[in-house]
Motif scaffolding. Structure first.
Motif, PDB file in Angstrom:
ATOM      1  N   ALA A  98       0.854  -1.190   0.000  1.00 14.83           N
ATOM      2  CA  ALA A  98       0.000   0.000   0.000  1.00 14.83           C
ATOM      3  C   ALA A  98       0.891   1.242   0.000  1.00 14.83           C
ATOM      4  CB  ALA A  98      -0.889  -0.011   1.228  1.00 14.83           C
ATOM      5  N   ASN A 173      -4.080   4.405  11.962  1.00 16.59           N
ATOM      6  CA  ASN A 173      -2.776   4.211  12.589  1.00 16.59           C
ATOM      7  C   ASN A 173      -2.221   5.608  12.821  1.00 16.59           C
ATOM      8  OD1 ASN A 173      -0.163   3.685  13.303  1.00 16.59           O
ATOM      9  ND2 ASN A 173       0.481   2.889  11.317  1.00 16.59           N
ATOM     10  N   ASP A 201      -6.848   5.755   2.769  1.00 12.42           N
ATOM     11  CA  ASP A 201      -6.027   4.588   3.126  1.00 12.42           C
ATOM     12  C   ASP A 201      -6.849   3.674   4.024  1.00 12.42           C
ATOM     13  OD1 ASP A 201      -4.227   2.819   4.249  1.00 12.42           O
ATOM     14  OD2 ASP A 201      -2.650   4.310   4.562  1.00 12.42           O
ATOM     15  N   TYR A 204      -6.428  -0.997   7.208  1.00 12.66           N
ATOM     16  CA  TYR A 204      -6.851  -1.691   8.438  1.00 12.66           C
ATOM     17  C   TYR A 204      -8.341  -2.024   8.431  1.00 12.66           C
ATOM     18  CZ  TYR A 204      -2.292  -0.407  10.305  1.00 12.66           C
ATOM     19  OH  TYR A 204      -0.930  -0.280  10.499  1.00 12.66           O
ATOM     20  N   SER A 235      -1.257  -6.595   3.584  1.00 12.94           N
ATOM     21  CA  SER A 235      -0.310  -6.741   4.696  1.00 12.94           C
ATOM     22  C   SER A 235      -0.980  -7.001   6.039  1.00 12.94           C
ATOM     23  CB  SER A 235       0.531  -5.473   4.843  1.00 12.94           C
ATOM     24  OG  SER A 235       1.458  -5.388   3.807  1.00 12.94           O
ATOM     25  N   LYS A 236      -1.943  -6.151   6.396  1.00 13.08           N
ATOM     26  CA  LYS A 236      -2.475  -6.180   7.754  1.00 13.08           C
ATOM     27  C   LYS A 236      -3.567  -7.236   7.909  1.00 13.08           C
ATOM     28  CE  LYS A 236       0.018  -2.391   8.111  1.00 13.08           C
ATOM     29  NZ  LYS A 236       1.225  -2.213   8.885  1.00 13.08           N
ATOM     30  N   ARG A 244       4.499  -7.828   0.190  1.00 15.59           N
ATOM     31  CA  ARG A 244       4.457  -6.534  -0.466  1.00 15.59           C
ATOM     32  C   ARG A 244       3.386  -6.452  -1.568  1.00 15.59           C
ATOM     33  NH1 ARG A 244       4.649  -4.264   2.499  1.00 15.59           N
ATOM     34  NH2 ARG A 244       5.336  -2.300   1.624  1.00 15.59           N
TER      35      ARG A 244
HETATM   36  C1  LIG Z   1      -1.715   3.521   7.696  1.00 14.05           C
HETATM   37  C2  LIG Z   1      -0.815   2.637   6.906  1.00 14.05           C
HETATM   38  N1  LIG Z   1      -0.869   2.702   5.556  1.00 14.05           N
HETATM   39  C3  LIG Z   1      -0.065   1.958   4.802  1.00 14.05           C
HETATM   40  C4  LIG Z   1       0.849   1.085   5.353  1.00 14.05           C
HETATM   41  C5  LIG Z   1       1.751   0.298   4.449  1.00 14.05           C
HETATM   42  O1  LIG Z   1       1.265  -0.966   4.176  1.00 14.05           O
HETATM   43  P1  LIG Z   1       2.020  -1.943   3.181  1.00 14.05           P
HETATM   44  O2  LIG Z   1       2.694  -2.974   3.998  1.00 14.05           O
HETATM   45  O3  LIG Z   1       0.911  -2.537   2.353  1.00 14.05           O
HETATM   46  O4  LIG Z   1       2.960  -1.144   2.346  1.00 14.05           O
HETATM   47  C6  LIG Z   1       0.955   0.993   6.749  1.00 14.05           C
HETATM   48  C7  LIG Z   1       1.967   0.127   7.370  1.00 14.05           C
HETATM   49  O5  LIG Z   1       2.332   0.240   8.526  1.00 14.05           O
HETATM   50  C8  LIG Z   1       0.097   1.787   7.539  1.00 14.05           C
HETATM   51  O6  LIG Z   1       0.141   1.726   8.871  1.00 14.05           O
END
Ligand SMILES: Cc1ncc(COP(=O)(O)O)c(C=O)c1O
Length: 405
Positions: A98, A173, A201, A204, A235-236, A244
């Protein structure tokens, strides 16, 4: 030697902290890392299996820059079913995390002289991404009293004729806030009225608790959707941080711009990861719910312990895997003859004395807090909180130490 662009970058506090933790562990110190924003679970087996099959089948060549069609179709299906928004594959770009999708979006729509509104506390990388696009981050502070909820009135006051976009993150976050549909609608209408973009974004989105529901701002009207670029990734939700894979969804012209940029920067995302991502999105989803429930159990435990801790206050948070306790009551206290002055000192104190790593709120434009990630086992969280409680007892009151001396 270095360009202004690089010199202007603030080094990532979270990356520095991770290096410190690694250093201590090399010295044999048992550090509990509550600083890292990644699930402690393994990637679900069916997803890993799909990747192994991709390798065995020789699916190891370059792919189309915006991602293979089958994956973009799977993303469209996901967006339709989970988020109630309709996109075509040409409105989707698959990126290396992301993080890359976000940077693609910012560099595609923002340039010198533009302003980008950033509700704070915010994730460490947003400000740097905006600065890289030679634009100005306009920080708008959300209030701790409302659990860092989205305050649309404050955002409205920050809009100028230079406002190009807002970078929105829900669930958030570092705060764990989940924005309500009403607030998002109000914000979306502002974006339409004042003609700025919303970079939403949603990485989460699967991690919401207490019956809260994640709402995609793009789903709230056609006009809002036209101003929105959704950013998401695996990822999450799927415990796939190292694979990735992220993606962007938005108006065709913007996605075409992001595609041109990515074509010259990194080209298509890892082919094997793309096959795994199809399985993640279209395969069974029960492991996602299992992880969510585990996170929820840890969240409740951590929140209760923090709220019962002397001198600590903590707002409830119903999303992501972070809590942001207010630690400002510790400021002014004395540890080892030195005054604890700010969140960085608190984080250093907890690392040195309790061997637990938490991120200072200063990293997120939130100086009165620290961020604790509960993406760690309940057992580790219990041990960490016991240690924290004990360590706090060692702090001396300045008045008291003066009268004793
Ligand atoms: C709010 C937020 N956006 C994007 C990302 C990045 O995610 P990715 O691992 O898909 O690059 C993170 C990763 O910590 C995040 O906390």
């Amino acid at each position: 030697m270095l360009t202004k662009r690089i010199k202007n970058m603030t080094p990532s506090v979270t990356v520095e902290l991770t290096a410190k933790v690694a250093d201590l562990r090399r010295q044999g110190v048992d550090v509990i890392a509550l600083n890292v924003g990644e699930p402690d679970f393994n990637t679900p087996e069916n997803i890993s299996q799909a990747a192994k099959e991709a390798i065995d089948n020789g699916f190891t060549k370059y792919t189309a820059v915006p991602g293979i069609m089958e994956l973009r179709q799977a993303i469209c299906k996901k967006l339709r079913e989970d988020n109630n928004v309709e996109y075509m594959p040409k409105e989707i770009i698959v990126s290396t995390g992301a993080m890359q999708a976000l940077r693609n979006a910012v560099l595609t729509i923002c340039e010198e002289g533009d302003e980008v509104i950033l509700p704070t506390p915010c994730w460490v990388s947003y400000t740097e991404m905006i600065k890289l696009a030679e634009s100005t981050p306009v920080l708008v502070e959300m209030s701790e009293e409302t659990g860092f909820d989205l305050d649309v009135k404050k955002i409205k006051d920050a809009i100028t004729d230079k406002t190009k976009a807002i970078l929105l993150n829900t669930p958030n976050n570092p705060t764990g806030a989940v924005y309500s549909e009403e607030a998002l609608k109000e914000l979306g209408e502002l974006a339409v009225k004042h003609n700025f973009y919303i970079i939403a974004d949603e990485v989460y989105e699967k991690l919401v608790y207490d019956g809260r529901k994640h709402v995609s701002i793009a789903a709230l009207s056609t006009a809002i959707k036209e101003k929105t670029i959704i950013i998401n990734g695996l990822s999450k939700a799927y415990a796939m941080t190292g694979w990735r894979l992220g993606y962007g969804a938005g108006p065709e012209e913007i996605i075409r711009g992001m595609n041109s940029l990515q074509g010259h920067m990194t080209s298509g995302t890892n082919s094997i990861t793309q096959k795994a991502a199809i399985e993640a999105l279209l395969g069974p989803q029960d492991s996602i719910e299992y992880m969510r429930q585990q996170f929820d159990e840890r969240r409740k435990y951590l929140l209760e312990r923090l709220r019962n801790m002397n001198g600590i206050e903590c707002a409830n948070a119903t999303g992501a895997f972070y809590l942001m306790p207010n630690i400002s009551n510790i400021f002014g206290k004395i540890y080892n003859g030195k005054v604890i002055e700010n969140s960085i000192d608190v984080s250093n104190f907890l690392l040195e004395e309790a061997h637990i790593a938490v991120v200072p709120g200063d990293a997120f434009e939130s100086p009165n807090n620290v961020r604790i990630a509960y993406s760690n086992s309940l057992e580790n969280i219990k041990e960490a909180i016991d240690r924290m409680e004990k360590a706090l007892e060692l702090l001396e009151d300045p008045q008291l130490s003066k009268s004793l001396s």
